[in-house]
Design a protein around this motif. Structure first.
Motif, PDB file in Angstrom:
ATOM      1  N   LEU A   4     -55.624  96.422 113.207  1.00  0.00           N
ATOM      2  CA  LEU A   4     -54.967  97.723 113.083  1.00  0.00           C
ATOM      3  C   LEU A   4     -54.001  97.636 111.908  1.00  0.00           C
ATOM      4  O   LEU A   4     -53.022  96.903 111.948  1.00  0.00           O
ATOM      5  N   LEU A   5     -54.287  98.384 110.828  1.00  0.00           N
ATOM      6  CA  LEU A   5     -53.426  98.460 109.649  1.00  0.00           C
ATOM      7  C   LEU A   5     -52.763  99.827 109.684  1.00  0.00           C
ATOM      8  O   LEU A   5     -53.403 100.843 109.431  1.00  0.00           O
ATOM      9  N   THR A   6     -51.462  99.866 110.038  1.00  0.00           N
ATOM     10  CA  THR A   6     -50.811 101.148 110.293  1.00  0.00           C
ATOM     11  C   THR A   6     -49.521 101.292 109.508  1.00  0.00           C
ATOM     12  O   THR A   6     -48.767 100.331 109.335  1.00  0.00           O
ATOM     13  N   ASP A   7     -49.302 102.526 109.046  1.00  0.00           N
ATOM     14  CA  ASP A   7     -48.009 102.866 108.471  1.00  0.00           C
ATOM     15  C   ASP A   7     -46.967 102.853 109.597  1.00  0.00           C
ATOM     16  O   ASP A   7     -47.304 103.036 110.771  1.00  0.00           O
ATOM     17  N   THR A  37     -38.072  99.474 106.083  1.00  0.00           N
ATOM     18  CA  THR A  37     -38.326  98.887 107.398  1.00  0.00           C
ATOM     19  C   THR A  37     -37.116  98.804 108.306  1.00  0.00           C
ATOM     20  O   THR A  37     -37.240  98.420 109.449  1.00  0.00           O
ATOM     21  N   ARG A  38     -35.924  99.134 107.855  1.00  0.00           N
ATOM     22  CA  ARG A  38     -34.749  98.820 108.650  1.00  0.00           C
ATOM     23  C   ARG A  38     -34.757  99.518 110.013  1.00  0.00           C
ATOM     24  O   ARG A  38     -34.595  98.895 111.052  1.00  0.00           O
ATOM     25  N   GLU A  39     -34.938 100.880 110.019  1.00  0.00           N
ATOM     26  CA  GLU A  39     -34.941 101.588 111.292  1.00  0.00           C
ATOM     27  C   GLU A  39     -36.296 101.494 111.988  1.00  0.00           C
ATOM     28  O   GLU A  39     -36.439 101.827 113.146  1.00  0.00           O
ATOM     29  N   ALA A  40     -37.338 101.069 111.267  1.00  0.00           N
ATOM     30  CA  ALA A  40     -38.690 101.127 111.819  1.00  0.00           C
ATOM     31  C   ALA A  40     -39.082  99.881 112.581  1.00  0.00           C
ATOM     32  O   ALA A  40     -39.708  99.957 113.626  1.00  0.00           O
ATOM     33  N   LEU A  41     -38.739  98.683 112.062  1.00  0.00           N
ATOM     34  CA  LEU A  41     -39.270  97.466 112.660  1.00  0.00           C
ATOM     35  C   LEU A  41     -38.227  96.422 113.026  1.00  0.00           C
ATOM     36  O   LEU A  41     -38.470  95.595 113.868  1.00  0.00           O
ATOM     37  N   LEU A  71     -46.748  94.520 105.272  1.00  0.00           N
ATOM     38  CA  LEU A  71     -47.200  94.739 103.897  1.00  0.00           C
ATOM     39  C   LEU A  71     -46.301  95.821 103.308  1.00  0.00           C
ATOM     40  O   LEU A  71     -46.298  96.958 103.766  1.00  0.00           O
ATOM     41  N   ARG A  72     -45.507  95.447 102.293  1.00  0.00           N
ATOM     42  CA  ARG A  72     -44.536  96.386 101.740  1.00  0.00           C
ATOM     43  C   ARG A  72     -45.191  97.295 100.695  1.00  0.00           C
ATOM     44  O   ARG A  72     -45.951  96.839  99.852  1.00  0.00           O
ATOM     45  N   LYS A  73     -44.870  98.577 100.750  1.00  0.00           N
ATOM     46  CA  LYS A  73     -45.299  99.540  99.743  1.00  0.00           C
ATOM     47  C   LYS A  73     -44.289  99.546  98.606  1.00  0.00           C
ATOM     48  O   LYS A  73     -43.093  99.394  98.849  1.00  0.00           O
ATOM     49  N   PRO A  74     -44.737  99.771  97.377  1.00  0.00           N
ATOM     50  CA  PRO A  74     -46.137  99.870  96.952  1.00  0.00           C
ATOM     51  C   PRO A  74     -46.778  98.502  96.868  1.00  0.00           C
ATOM     52  O   PRO A  74     -46.116  97.530  96.536  1.00  0.00           O
TER      53      PRO A  74
END
Length: 623
Positions: free
Chosen positions: A539-542, A573-577, A590-593
């Motif tokens: 699973l590759l997810t935003d 990523t701070r609030e997300a993960l 995997l960091r964008k870009p």
């Protein structure tokens, strides 16, 4: 006559004091009863919320409905404990004991239904709810709560009635005494008038002084706020101006080369590689700029490990020695018995390299660069002069050069983003601000000492690791790959991305790498795809998506397929993960870009890693 007046005045004051005291006691009794009423209402609302959560969970099976029930387990005990401290009458204590028993029975009934549901006996759980045992308990709880609230209302009314009676008597007495005082006052009008004028004059003087003081304080506060706002706007102007300048330059490179490539293609040209390279270079520089900004804002994800700084700094120093060249003398001074610290080694390497590059630029004719480590204890005096750091044990890394140094004006702005004294094109002005953000995010402190023509010393203070921490191995350098790792059509990847452009690029890139790709624009569509395609391996997810975040999607997906591997992709990523900017171990990101090369290696590494044991954690922020 005057003595009698003083006696009557004392009685008047005593009566007024007693009246005020009676009113205050009545208010306290009312407040106490109101507090008990509020706590009882809270207990009832919490237990009702828990029952609603139970019913919602049994109806839907979604764990999100259990949040009020889990919160109720702790808040109920706190509320009942508060009631225990608030009530004192025997009748209220007896009813509180009854209420505790009923609440415990209701909690047991809820837990029993959930246990049946989790054990696969959903029908038995529903039948238990239909038996009306829970409803009967709730009705009994409501009766006890209403009875206790009625007692509170009675106590409030009694206190008010008592206060009214006492107030009436006291007011009558005060009125009589006041009349007597007025009679005496007519006999000594001149003295009283003189004293009155004196009191009024003194009061007016005090009021005028007080108003003048308030006006002075308001003016000072306005001046300080104006200065703070001016500094904020100045910093914001520098940040946005520098950001717009650098991004416009990079976008000009990307857009210009893409347009040249389009023109060349229209003419049938095939020599396009240099335009592609220039455009990629501009885009990668823009990505690096966003990472530096995140570092300055202390919002980059860190992966700290317990390390010995002497070992880490020695390796970084060797790399710096090879990078700077022969005209610079690199000296390493390491303290014995250096305390361990918890730090992201890669970010520490970036910080020291940034400082070394700044030192090199400050010594264009060559010079000496000294890197020193030491154990230090910052005392209360130092902490009082530097509010951003607390006292205690720290490990210091000092980087000293023999360059041209900095003036006081330059030193005051050294950590500001996009501030640089270098020529245009020679630097972004984000080096020291990135160092500052990394050190502060790591719980440390950074300080600069510099004088013109005498060199500069930058000291980084990192907190000493707690006693008993286990030493983590130093991360091994990544091996360079000669070719992109490729997949095969038997490996299916579910790609979830709500941005159509990113989704199309990632899907085509994965297909080009040889994988079978399924796409979804949202978490709900992804779950439907996963149910219909159990062969999905990755699973590759935003992370940041509407309705359902990538973290929530991964949690639900792992329930469907415990062996599923998860790779997050995001630009923030701070609030997300993470928790406080620190990434949890085992989270693949995997960091964008990202480039095709980065995508290929990251996907290959996650697929080649060990599978999750019994359902890997998809929510690292909750441990």
């Amino acid at each position: 006559m005057l003595a009698a007046g003083f006696v009557l005045l004392a009685l008047l004051l005593a009566g007024a004091y007693l009246l005020a005291d009676v009113r205050e006691q009545g208010i306290r009794q009312e407040q106490k009863a109101e507090a008990v009423r509020h706590t009882l209402t809270e207990v009832l609302l919490v237990i009702e919320g828990a029952e609603t959560a139970q019913r919602g969970y049994l109806l839907t099976g979604q764990a999100v409905y259990l949040a009020p029930y889990r919160a109720a387990r702790s808040s109920l005990q706190a509320a009942l404990g508060e009631l225990d401290a608030q009530v004192s009458s025997p009748q209220a204590r007896e009813r509180l004991t009854e209420l505790r028993g009923l609440v415990a029975a209701k909690q047991a009934e809820i837990e029993q239904t959930l246990a049946l549901y989790h054990g696969g006996r959903q029908q038995a759980a529903v039948e238990l709810v239909r038996s009306n045992v829970g409803m009967d308990l709730m009705q009994r709880i409501r009766r006890v709560v209403r009875a206790m609230q009625a007692d509170c209302d009675r106590r409030i009314e009694v206190a008010r009635a008592k206060g009214r009676v006492l107030s009436d008597w006291l007011l009558a007495g005060v009125s009589v005494i006041s009349l007597a005082i007025l009679g005496l006052a007519t006999l000594s009008l001149r003295e009283i008038s003189r004293r009155h004028r004196m009191i009024v004059r003194t009061r007016d003087e005090l009021l005028a002084s007080n108003e003048a003081l308030k006006a002075s304080v308001r003016q000072q506060a306005m001046l300080e706020e104006a200065v703070r706002q001016s500094r904020k706007m100045e910093a914001l102007g520098a940040l946005t101006g520098g950001l717009a300048h650098d991004f416009n330059n990079m976008l000009a490179v990307v857009i210009g080369n893409l347009e040249l490539m389009r023109m060349r293609l229209a003419k049938g040209g095939t020599d396009l590689q240099r335009y592609i390279d220039y455009a990629l270079e501009g885009a990668q520089r823009a990505g690096e700029l966003t990472r530096r900004l995140l570092a300055f804002a202390r919002k980059q994800p860190l992966r700290p490990v317990l390390v010995s700084l002497n070992e880490a700094v020695a390796g970084i120093t060797e790399m710096i020695r090879r990078t700077l060249g022969g005209i610079y003398t690199i000296e390493l001074v390491q303290a014995g018995g250096l305390w361990p610290v918890v730090v992201d080694v890669n970010q520490l390497e970036n910080a020291l390299v940034n400082l070394a590059v700044n030192a090199r630029d400050a010594m264009p004719e060559g010079g000496r660069l000294t890197i020193q480590t030491a154990n230090v204890a910052l005392d209360e005096d130092y902490a009082s002069r530097h509010p951003d750091v607390g006292s205690g044990p720290y490990v210091m890394i000092a980087v000293t050069d023999t360059g041209h140094g900095m003036s006081e004006d330059v030193l005051a702005k050294a950590f500001d983003p996009f501030f640089t004294t270098k020529e245009v094109g020679k630097g972004t002005g984000l080096g020291l601000s990135q160092v500052y953000g990394f050190v502060k995010q790591s719980g440390g402190h950074v300080d600069i000492a510099s004088e013109p023509k005498k060199g500069t010393t930058v000291r980084i203070y990192l907190p000493r690791a707690p006693e008993g921490s286990l030493q983590a191995p130093m991360p091994a350098p990544a091996a360079e790959a000669d070719a992109l790792p490729r997949g095969d059509s038997a490996t299916t990847i579910l790609l979830v991305e709500d941005d159509p452009s990113v989704r199309i690029f990632a899907a085509e890139a994965l297909t080009e790498l040889g994988y079978s790709v399924l796409t979804a624009p949202s978490g709900h569509r992804a779950l439907a795809n996963l149910e219909a395609n159990p062969q999905v391996a990755l699973l590759l997810t935003d992370v940041v998506m509407a309705e359902m975040t990538g973290r929530q999607l991964a949690e639900l997906a792992l329930r469907l397929q415990p062996q599923l591997r998860v790779l997050y992709m995001t630009g923030f990523t701070r609030e997300a993960l993470d928790r406080g900017g620190v990434m949890e171990p085992g989270v693949a990101l995997l960091r964008k870009p990202f480039t095709l090369d980065e995508l290929a290696h990251r996907v290959h590494a996650v697929l080649a890693g060990a599978p999750p044991a019994g359902g890997a954690r998809a929510d690292p922020s909750h441990g």
